[in-house]
Motif scaffolding. Structure first.
Motif, PDB file in Angstrom:
ATOM      1  N   ALA A 150      79.389  15.467 114.294  1.00 28.60           N
ATOM      2  CA  ALA A 150      78.585  15.557 113.072  1.00 28.60           C
ATOM      3  C   ALA A 150      79.461  15.518 111.826  1.00 28.60           C
ATOM      4  O   ALA A 150      79.084  14.942 110.801  1.00 28.60           O
ATOM      5  N   LYS A 151      80.643  16.107 111.914  1.00 27.66           N
ATOM      6  CA  LYS A 151      81.531  16.161 110.754  1.00 27.66           C
ATOM      7  C   LYS A 151      82.019  14.789 110.320  1.00 27.66           C
ATOM      8  O   LYS A 151      82.315  14.579 109.148  1.00 27.66           O
ATOM      9  N   LEU A 185      69.340  14.472 107.556  1.00 26.26           N
ATOM     10  CA  LEU A 185      69.853  13.887 106.315  1.00 26.26           C
ATOM     11  C   LEU A 185      70.709  14.871 105.535  1.00 26.26           C
ATOM     12  O   LEU A 185      71.607  14.466 104.785  1.00 26.26           O
ATOM     13  N   ALA A 186      70.448  16.168 105.707  1.00 22.80           N
ATOM     14  CA  ALA A 186      71.212  17.179 104.980  1.00 22.80           C
ATOM     15  C   ALA A 186      72.686  17.165 105.355  1.00 22.80           C
ATOM     16  O   ALA A 186      73.536  17.636 104.583  1.00 22.80           O
ATOM     17  N   ALA A 187      73.012  16.639 106.531  1.00 28.03           N
ATOM     18  CA  ALA A 187      74.411  16.525 106.947  1.00 28.03           C
ATOM     19  C   ALA A 187      75.102  15.317 106.324  1.00 28.03           C
ATOM     20  O   ALA A 187      76.268  15.062 106.596  1.00 28.03           O
ATOM     21  N   ARG A 188      74.382  14.560 105.496  1.00 22.57           N
ATOM     22  CA  ARG A 188      74.906  13.379 104.810  1.00 22.57           C
ATOM     23  C   ARG A 188      75.526  12.371 105.792  1.00 22.57           C
ATOM     24  O   ARG A 188      76.699  12.010 105.668  1.00 22.57           O
ATOM     25  N   PRO A 189      74.746  11.905 106.748  1.00 21.98           N
ATOM     26  CA  PRO A 189      75.299  10.992 107.757  1.00 21.98           C
ATOM     27  C   PRO A 189      75.522   9.590 107.217  1.00 21.98           C
ATOM     28  O   PRO A 189      74.818   9.131 106.316  1.00 21.98           O
ATOM     29  N   ASN A 204      72.904  11.106 123.588  1.00 21.00           N
ATOM     30  CA  ASN A 204      73.645  12.315 123.956  1.00 21.00           C
ATOM     31  C   ASN A 204      75.137  12.029 124.100  1.00 21.00           C
ATOM     32  O   ASN A 204      75.977  12.856 123.717  1.00 21.00           O
ATOM     33  N   LEU A 205      75.471  10.868 124.632  1.00 16.27           N
ATOM     34  CA  LEU A 205      76.877  10.492 124.805  1.00 16.27           C
ATOM     35  C   LEU A 205      77.545  10.212 123.462  1.00 16.27           C
ATOM     36  O   LEU A 205      78.697  10.585 123.234  1.00 16.27           O
ATOM     37  N   VAL A 206      76.820   9.565 122.577  1.00 21.63           N
ATOM     38  CA  VAL A 206      77.382   9.225 121.268  1.00 21.63           C
ATOM     39  C   VAL A 206      77.607  10.473 120.428  1.00 21.63           C
ATOM     40  O   VAL A 206      78.618  10.592 119.716  1.00 21.63           O
ATOM     41  N   THR A 207      76.695  11.440 120.508  1.00 26.28           N
ATOM     42  CA  THR A 207      76.741  12.602 119.619  1.00 26.28           C
ATOM     43  C   THR A 207      77.371  13.842 120.243  1.00 26.28           C
ATOM     44  O   THR A 207      77.358  14.908 119.633  1.00 26.28           O
TER      45      THR A 207
END
Length: 257
Positions: free
Chosen positions: A74-75, A164-168, A45-48
């Protein structure tokens, strides 16, 4: 790729994460384990951006993300799954993945409103990307199935597909094997390896110790918010402090296998 320095989160008088230092390099598959209540999901939660740290910093690819919003995090290339399935139950499988791709689509409000040729091209690209992801994770045959009626294991896989759709560049998996039967666990482990081998760095929380040990190159262990051990799976399995944290008075009689 990811640097956590002195990361701390306090809830009232309770310290959920206590001065955590942790590094993840590009291309690694790292496990984060610990007993219930150790603070693992709080770290995610802290990382994201789902929670703001009381102290400490989160740096990703040299960029300080501390306190940034979930959308902004996320971006820059981080995506996560959750302990509970968080798919849109009323949408089909492919509609869920398309929704997960919205960050990468970059369709402006005006393009969407007026259905411009640019918006149509971007929408076509997103749908094609969603089809590729479903093929990759093995859900192509369920593409038009409402998410609500999927078997539990497929719901968990769909959650990964949406991420995966967010292309991480870095994928954070929070107990992806939770609630699965033995066959589903084997399939999910194969998928996690496949994602990692495709070039995506992974940070994994998992209570299934056999799976965590089999998948992870390195493991960090938390207890009551503090890091108590870090090393290879073999080193962690032989660590008395880790055994005590998991098994208490049972001690070495029942080692973490």
């Amino acid at each position: 790729m990811l640097e956590l320095r002195g990361l701390t989160k306090q809830f009232g008088g309770v310290t959920a994460v206590d001065s955590l230092d942790m590094d993840i390099s590009a291309g690694e598959l790292v496990g984060l384990i610990g007993p219930n209540g150790a603070g693992k999901t709080t770290v995610f939660n802290l990382v994201t951006g789902f929670a703001r740290p009381s102290k400490g910093t989160v740096v990703f690819n040299g960029r300080n993300l501390t306190g940034m919003s979930t959308h902004s995090v996320a971006k820059v290339g981080l995506a996560r799954t959750f302990q509970m399935s968080n798919v849109f139950r009323s949408l089909t499988v492919i509609e869920n993945v398309i929704a997960g791709a919205h960050l990468d689509a970059r369709i402006s409000f005006w393009e969407s409103l007026f259905h411009t040729p640019s918006a149509q091209r971007k929408s076509s690209r997103v749908r094609a990307q969603a089809e590729e992801i479903l093929e990759f994770v093995g859900l192509q045959e369920s593409r038009d199935t409402p998410a609500a009626v999927l078997p539990h294991g497929h719901k968990r896989t769909l959650g990964i597909a949406v991420a995966l759709a967010a292309r991480p560049q870095l994928l954070l998996l929070d107990e992806p094997l939770s609630g699965m039967n033995a066959q589903e666990v084997d399939q999910a482990m194969a998928l996690i390896r496949k994602i990692w081998e495709s070039g995506i760095t992974i940070l994994l929380i998992e209570h299934n110790m056999r799976a965590a040990m089999a998948l992870s190159q390195r493991i960090t262990v938390l207890e009551m918010g503090k890091k108590i051990a870090e090393g290879t799976p073999a080193e962690i399995k032989a660590n008395d402090r880790v055994i005590q944290a998991y098994l208490g008075a049972k001690g070495r009689a029942a080692r973490v296998d």
